[in-house]
Motif scaffolding. Sequence first.
Motif, short mmCIF file in Angstrom:
data_model
loop_
_atom_site.label_atom_id
_atom_site.label_comp_id
_atom_site.label_asym_id
_atom_site.label_seq_id
_atom_site.Cartn_x
_atom_site.Cartn_y
_atom_site.Cartn_z
N HIS A 199 7.22 8.51 -12.17
CA HIS A 199 7.23 7.68 -10.96
C HIS A 199 8.19 6.51 -11.15
O HIS A 199 8.16 5.85 -12.18
CB HIS A 199 5.81 7.15 -10.71
N GLY A 236 0.77 -1.23 0.00
CA GLY A 236 0.00 0.00 0.00
C GLY A 236 0.80 1.29 0.00
O GLY A 236 0.22 2.37 0.01
N THR A 237 2.12 1.20 -0.04
CA THR A 237 2.93 2.41 0.02
C THR A 237 2.72 3.30 -1.20
O THR A 237 2.53 4.52 -1.08
CB THR A 237 4.42 2.07 0.18
N VAL A 238 2.75 2.72 -2.40
CA VAL A 238 2.55 3.51 -3.62
C VAL A 238 1.16 4.15 -3.59
O VAL A 238 1.01 5.33 -3.92
CB VAL A 238 2.75 2.65 -4.89
N ASP A 239 0.17 3.41 -3.18
CA ASP A 239 -1.18 3.95 -3.09
C ASP A 239 -1.23 5.12 -2.12
O ASP A 239 -1.83 6.15 -2.43
CB ASP A 239 -2.16 2.86 -2.65
N ALA A 240 -0.61 4.99 -0.96
CA ALA A 240 -0.64 6.06 0.03
C ALA A 240 0.01 7.33 -0.49
O ALA A 240 -0.53 8.43 -0.31
CB ALA A 240 0.05 5.60 1.31
N SER A 258 9.88 3.28 -8.64
CA SER A 258 9.96 2.66 -7.32
C SER A 258 10.54 1.26 -7.45
O SER A 258 10.47 0.64 -8.51
CB SER A 258 8.58 2.60 -6.67
N THR A 280 0.65 8.25 -3.78
CA THR A 280 -0.05 8.84 -4.93
C THR A 280 -1.43 9.36 -4.54
O THR A 280 -1.88 10.37 -5.06
CB THR A 280 -0.15 7.86 -6.10
N ARG A 281 -2.10 8.71 -3.61
CA ARG A 281 -3.40 9.21 -3.15
C ARG A 281 -3.23 10.55 -2.45
O ARG A 281 -4.02 11.48 -2.64
CB ARG A 281 -4.09 8.21 -2.23
N HIS A 282 -2.19 10.66 -1.62
CA HIS A 282 -1.93 11.92 -0.94
C HIS A 282 -1.68 13.04 -1.94
O HIS A 282 -2.22 14.15 -1.79
CB HIS A 282 -0.72 11.76 -0.01
N GLU A 284 -5.00 13.98 -3.57
CA GLU A 284 -5.85 14.75 -2.65
C GLU A 284 -5.39 16.19 -2.51
O GLU A 284 -6.18 17.06 -2.13
CB GLU A 284 -5.90 14.06 -1.29
#
Length: 71
Positions: free
Chosen positions: A38, A19-23, A40, A25-27, A30
């Motif tokens: 990107h 979930g790190t990439v999601d966290a 990683s 990119t979501r931030h 937002e």
Amino acid sequence: MSRAPDTWILTADCPSRLGTVDAVTRHLFEHQCYVTEHHSFDDQRSGRFFIRVESVSYTHLRAHETLANLV
């Protein structure tokens, strides 16, 4: 290579976990940032995850300053 004045480059590493990439990119999403590049990778030997994200901030927010709380 020239960059737009509102271009931000985030580099970070943290323990490998789902979930790190999601966290990250979501931030950025937002905070109305558009990811332009990107990269990683997960270093299985050390158990660390590394990420580099280039983004453009359309609202001139300093969204990247709060990312340290995510990783």
